[in-house]
Every structure is written in C-alpha cells, then in structure tokens.
Scaffold this active site. Structure first.
Site, PDB file in Angstrom:
ATOM      1  CE  LYS A 152      -3.927   2.042   2.396  1.00 39.54           C
ATOM      2  NZ  LYS A 152      -3.353   3.346   2.769  1.00 39.54           N
TER       3      LYS A 152
ATOM      4  CG  ASP B 242       1.219   7.244   2.930  1.00 40.36           C
ATOM      5  OD1 ASP B 242       0.033   7.459   2.613  1.00 40.36           O
ATOM      6  OD2 ASP B 242       1.760   7.712   3.943  1.00 40.36           O
TER       7      ASP B 242
ATOM      8  CE1 TYR C  59      -5.564   1.428  -6.133  1.00 37.36           C
ATOM      9  CE2 TYR C  59      -3.253   2.034  -5.938  1.00 37.36           C
ATOM     10  CZ  TYR C  59      -4.593   2.326  -5.730  1.00 37.36           C
ATOM     11  OH  TYR C  59      -4.958   3.492  -5.123  1.00 37.36           O
TER      12      TYR C  59
ATOM     13  CE  LYS D 295      -3.168   2.143   6.960  1.00 37.94           C
ATOM     14  NZ  LYS D 295      -3.145   3.433   7.558  1.00 37.94           N
TER      15      LYS D 295
ATOM     16  CB  CYS E 176     -21.538  18.263  30.047  1.00 35.83           C
ATOM     17  SG  CYS E 176     -21.042  18.941  28.457  1.00 35.83           S
TER      18      CYS E 176
ATOM     19  CB  CYS F 188     -23.018  15.718  27.483  1.00 34.13           C
ATOM     20  SG  CYS F 188     -24.187  17.060  27.663  1.00 34.13           S
TER      21      CYS F 188
ATOM     22  CB  CYS G  26     -24.695  20.735  25.114  1.00 36.02           C
ATOM     23  SG  CYS G  26     -22.944  20.477  25.458  1.00 36.02           S
TER      24      CYS G  26
END
Ligand code: IVH
Length: 670
Positions: free
Chosen positions: A117, A119, A219, A307, A401, A425, A432
C-alpha cells in the site's frame, strides 16, 4: 520577542501567505514574485521549527493549508472511489476473514492478491477506445477533481493504448506518488512525500506539475465495459501488458499465516524501498467472490489494509482536556509537550475514554509513549511509571459536562450487559454549546449537506461571531458582516453563497443523515428514508407517535428507535427539522424502479444455505425489493430456510402470504 508577540507575528505571516495563495490560485493574479513568496514561506517554516508552540491549519507546512479545489471542475466517479478498512494486528485480520465467512455463510479457503500500500494519493484514469480522455483525483470518493492535464505530465501514464484486448471503456485506478529520493529536494516545502505528491498533482498550472517527478502505479479499475476477467491477479498482469506500471512486490497468497509471515518480512524491509509504504493490501483474488461480497457504506468487504506498526516517541502530559462530541461523548485528550513523531510534530494525543484513563492510570505530568500511524490520531500506548512524580494524583473524570454542565452518564448496553466505556453528556441537542457546534459541523460535512466552503474551522469562527447557533442559520447568514471579516474576499463570499444555495436541493436520506441523530448513520438513514419515502410522511410518523413502525425495517432495531424517540422528544430538535424542511427542497428518495422485485416485500425465517441474511438482503435490494422483519399484511413473500420458526409460518398461512423456498426465491431474481 515574547511568546505572545511571536504568535502575533507568526499569524501575520500566515495571513499574508494565504492572501497571496488566494491571489495566485483563485484569482490567477499574483501580486508578488515567486522569490518573494518563497521568502514569506521560509520565514513561516523557520518560525515553526524554532518555536514548537506555533501551529496553524493554514500553514504551508501542512498541505491541507491551501486546497485549490475550486480551481478544478468536479466530475462524478462512475464507480465510487472508496477507502479500505484497516487491520493493525492478527485479531483484526481474523475478524476480517470471519466477516467474509459469515457473509457467505460458509468457511472456504480464500486466495488473496497481496499488494504493497503505497502512501500517495489515488487517481482514476478514464480511457475510451484506447485514449486517455479524463483523469480525476479521488475527491470525496463520489466527486473527484478533473486533473487530466496534470496527470498527463506523469511519464508512467500512457496517453494511448492500442492493445486489442484493452477494454473500450474503462477507469484505471492507481496511486500517484513521489520517491523518497525526489522528496529530499522538496523537504522544505512539504511535511512528507504524500503531501508533496498531493500538492504537486493539484497545481493549477500543469507545467508546475511537470517540474516534479511523479510516478503512477496501477492496481484496480472502477467502471469497466464487459469484463471477462476472473481474478485480481489476472487484472494486474493485464495492466502490465497494456503498458502500466504495477508493483513488483505484488503476490498471491492463500491463508492468514502466509499473509502474516509475508507482512513481517515486508515490514522489516520496507525502508529499502524507493517509496513510502504504510502497509499491505489484501484483496480476495476471485472477482466473482468480490462481487458477491460487495461493499459496506465506506469500504469493500473483500479487501483490507494491513498497516505496519506506527512510529512512536516519549513525551510528557502537560494537561488533560475533555472534548465533547456530536453525540455527547466525552473524549479525554492529553496535551503533551510537542514531540516529532515520524516527521510530524504532535502536541495532542487521544486518551479514548474514561475507562482507558482508569485502566492505564494516566495522570497529568506523566511521561508517556505516544504512537502515530498514518492519518490515525496519535494515542498513548503506555505510562513510564518510573518517571512518575511521587506527588502526582489520579485524574478525576468530570461528573458534569464541561460545556453545558449537564449530568454525564455511562449507558448500560443490554446486549453486552456492560456499561459503556464512554461517558456522555445527557443533553440531547443544541442546548449544549459543544454538541451544537459539532452537530453543525456534521450537518455541513461532505456526506451530509456537503456545503463546500463552510469548513469546520469556518463553523467555529462563525459560532464565535454569533453568526450561527442552529443549522437553519446557515441559510440566513449576514453576508455583509462576513465580507468585512479578515480573510473573506468577494470571491470567497460568493463561493460560500453559491455552495449554500446548492445545498438547498437535497435528497431525503442525506437530509436525515445530516440532522445527526445518534445511531442513524448513512446506511440507516437510507433505510428509514426508503421506508417513509418522503419527509412529509416521516414527520407524520413522528407526530402520530408511530415510530415503532420502523421496526418493520430489517436493520432497524430498538437502539435506533429509542434514539429517534429521544431525539424527537426534544422540542428544539423537532423545531429545527420543521424549520429546515420549510427552507430546503428535500426530494423524495429515488429508488431503482427497474428491478424485478419492485414493490415486493420479503421476510426470511430459518437458515439459508451458502448465503448470509446480509447477502440475501442485498440481493433483494439490488432487484428493487425490500426486506421486512415482521409478518403482517404488507408482507408478500415468506422465504423458508432450514429450521424455520413455526409461529412465523403459521402467521403467514393465516394471512394468505406466499411461502416459498430458498430455491424458488433465487429463481425470482434477475
Ligand atoms: S484498492 C475499494 N489497492 O489506499 C478499494 N488501494 O484506503 C480501492 N492504495 O484510496 C483501493 N495501494 O489510495 C488499493 N494496491 C492498492 C493500493 C491502494 C494504495 C490506497 C488508495 C486508496 C487507499 C484506500
């Protein structure tokens, strides 16, 4: 200079460079020379190197700082460009295979195509009659940016293919990347090779792209006209024959232990490669099996990225703060002394939840090991107890909270019979502050209302300036005020207006997802929308308190219904939706009206042979039918597997519903 003055000076430089970015990228009318531009940039990078507390999302050291996406025409991918789910250890891999076996309802020996894979960033190339007619970036997976001319500057990408067996119409997909060696020359401009590839590829001017040596490795395919290919590995060989570069380390392997051994070997040797590799991709090799397995909302069931282990470093926790998420989840975050982990300066690490803090006994002042892998948020691996200060105290998680002061609770999960690890919360909705901001960020996000130009940072900024409190405020913004704000020019204001206007036309399922009801993700929103058909119907389900009817939908259970009830019990939530539905043009769900099973409902009882319920359901849906979960007058067919539930069969008989076998059902399908 004092810290404060340094910060101010730094901010001034960031504003300056972004002004010039805008002039260059958007207006194509730079006011300064390249040399002057580079000097500003260098100053910023030098400051960041010298003072680790300096950080800005808009910094040129962060390739995301300026995305000239408005420069490119967008184009819809014929087949979505999805991402891969990740496996970090053997357990994850076992689960991956288990999910496949469950879906197929059978344990089989699976052959895998194993591919490094790389990057970089993915791109899709459309060839018609052998000619490269379009090249796009991944974009958000649905819409990509048309970057044909930039892609054409890459030597590895053929412009014309004359092999007889090359499909008449095909999207070839692969990774654009830069080698580690070439990256050395660009080190001062980009944080890592991936950012360098991304930035270079999306230059407005293709001749700028040409200056940097980019590579392309193919690929997979997206759309393909009449494919007769049986295996992923065969497709890779064809790619090579047609003139594409493929990875020389691609391999075919047969079982998990071979995968794990190969992974180990590859991980140790990966630094010898010319390019960055962050793992191995395992794909079920049989394309027929791939088709059967299909996709979940974001990734294929038939592939996974295994990974490599992450980079790590030690640092000290200076503070622990609590973030409040959209669904009220309280996430503790460790603020740490900035430390360089694998080329990226990290100053925050997630501590996941209250239980994690208790389990690892993490305290302010502790020296901890922090790991960072790819795009994953850095997290604390362990505490170095030897370095702990004797006077240090246990960290006390707040009862209230931190945003709105409401009570917080840990919910009891009736399935696992345990309390959740996450504390929440109890405030359901916009009362909120932190929840409200996160809800609005979700509302505008790509998969939801997709309001380009109103990013997360802008939402925070508009919130601080009292420009938005509720989602509907987006549709009555004070543009005069905005155009007087720092960083907002005529062009960006008109872009913002445009994308907000565009978002007014939205499909019902997207809208339902955008509202951000807990447990109603993309997939569940679609199920509900298909059942209710229109927002009008849906709202009458709510006002007539008929939410339980949604239990008829296969895939919707008590968890979702309870969450809907809780959500709509809140008057403000209800009024937000009423208000939005008067502003927006919410279209009914377009359902594939062509399938053979249109307007037919099905229910299963008993075990199916060689197929899981999930696969059977997806087959019915592909044929435009729907699956329900209770026997009632609306049911058309009851499908009988092994050991059916007698009660269901009896009920069906009483109601005169057609009862069919698995085989009979298969013959109804297209
Ligand atoms: S297949 C539906 N194969 O990984 C799956 N992806 O998270 C499509 N990548 O966006 C991807 N090497 O940028 C595939 N051999 C490979 C790959 C690969 C790198 C990247 C690609 C994609 C991401 C998925």
């Amino acid at each position: 200079m004092k810290d404060n003055e340094i910060k101010l000076y730094y901010k001034k430089k960031i504003d300056e460079i972004n002004k010039h970015n805008k002039l260059y990228f958007e207006n194509s009318s730079p006011e300064i020379s390249d040399k002057e531009y580079d000097e500003i940039k260098k100053k910023i990078l030098d400051l960041e190197k010298k003072y680790s507390f300096l950080k800005s999302a808009l910094s040129p050291s962060n390739s995301l700082g300026y995305e000239p996406s408005k420069n490119f025409v967008k184009s819809k991918h014929r087949v979505k460009m999805l991402s891969l789910s990740n496996a970090f250890d053997i357990e994850d891999l076992k689960n991956f295979e288990k999910r496949i076996f469950n879906y197929l309802n059978k344990k089989i020996q699976i052959e895998y195509s194993v591919e490094p894979k790389i990057d970089g960033i993915s791109a899709s190339l459309t060839y018609k009659n052998g000619l490269l007619v379009k090249g796009t970036s991944r974009g958000d997976g649905t819409l990509g940016e048309v970057i044909t001319e930039n892609l054409k500057t890459i030597n590895d990408i053929p412009h014309r293919i004359s092999n007889k067996d090359f499909p008449k119409d095909i999207d070839i997909r692969g990774e654009v990347f830069i080698t580690k060696n070439d990256f050395k020359k660009l080190k001062n401009d980009f944080a890592n090779p991936r950012n360098a590839a991304s930035g270079t590829l999306r230059q407005k001017n293709p001749s700028e792209t040409k200056k940097i040596p980019l590579n392309f490795i193919a690929y997979t395919y997206g759309y393909i006209a009449n494919d007769k290919i049986n295996k992923q590995s065969d497709f890779l060989s064809l790619l090579k024959k047609w003139g594409f570069k493929i990875n020389e380390h691609n391999k075919i392997l047969k079982n998990l232990s071979d995968l794990i051994n190969f992974h180990k070997k590859f991980e140790n040797n990966r630094f010898d490669l010319e390019y960055d590799v962050d793992g191995l991709v395992y794909k079920v090799n049989s394309l027929e099996l791939q088709k059967r397995l299909g996709f979940t909302a974001n990734s294929p069931r038939w592939a996974i990225a295994h990974k490599f282990s992450a980079d790590s470093a030690y640092s000290k926790i200076t503070d622990i703060s609590i973030q409040v998420g959209r669904t009220g989840a309280l996430t503790p975050v460790a603020r740490i002394k900035p430390v360089n982990i694998g080329g990226v300066v990290v100053s925050n690490a997630t501590l996941h939840n209250e239980d994690e803090i208790i389990r690892k006994d993490i305290r302010i002042g502790d020296t901890v090991k922090i790991e960072r892998a790819g795009d994953v948020i850095p997290h604390v691996i362990l505490v170095d107890f030897k370095k702990r200060d004797k006077k240090s105290k246990k960290f006390l998680f707040p009862d209230a909270c931190p945003s709105c002061g409401s009570e917080t609770i840990k919910e009891f999960n009736r399935v696992t019979k345990k309390y959740d690890a996450v504390r929440r919360c109890t405030n359901e909705g916009y009362d909120c502050e932190k929840i409200a901001i996160e809800k609005i960020k979700h509302f505008i996000s790509k998969e939801a209302m997709n309001i380009d130009g109103l990013g997360k940072k802008v939402v925070e900024n508009f919130w601080d300036l009292n420009l938005i409190r509720l989602p509907q405020d987006i549709y009555s913004l004070d543009y005069d005020k905005i155009s007087n704000l720092d960083g907002w020019g005529d062009l960006s204001v008109s872009n913002l207006k445009y994308s907000i206007d565009q978002s007014k036309n939205v499909s019902f399922d997207r809208f339902l997802y955008a509202i951000g009801i807990r447990h109603i993700g993309i997939e569940n929103a679609r199920l509900l929308a298909e059942y209710a058909k229109s927002i009008k119907n849906f709202m009458s389900f709510i006002s007539e308190k008929k939410l339980n009817e949604f239990l008829n939908i296969d895939g919707i259970g008590d968890t979702q219904i309870n969450s809907l009830k809780k959500f709509f019990n809140n008057k403000l939530n209800y009024s937000v939706i009423k208000k939005l539905s008067s502003i927006l043009n919410i279209s009914d769900l377009k359902i594939n009206k062509k399938g053979k099973l249109l307007n037919n409902t099905f229910m299963f009882t008993g075990k199916l042979s060689d197929m899981s319920r999930a696969e059977a359901k997806s087959l019915i849906e592909k044929n435009s039918g729907s699956v329900v979960s209770s026997v009632n007058k609306k049911l058309n067919y009851l499908i009988i597997g092994e050991k059916p539930t007698n009660r269901k069969v009896e009920q069906a008989k009483e109601l005169g519903i057609k009862i069919i076998t698995h085989k009979e059902w298969l013959s109804l399908l297209d």
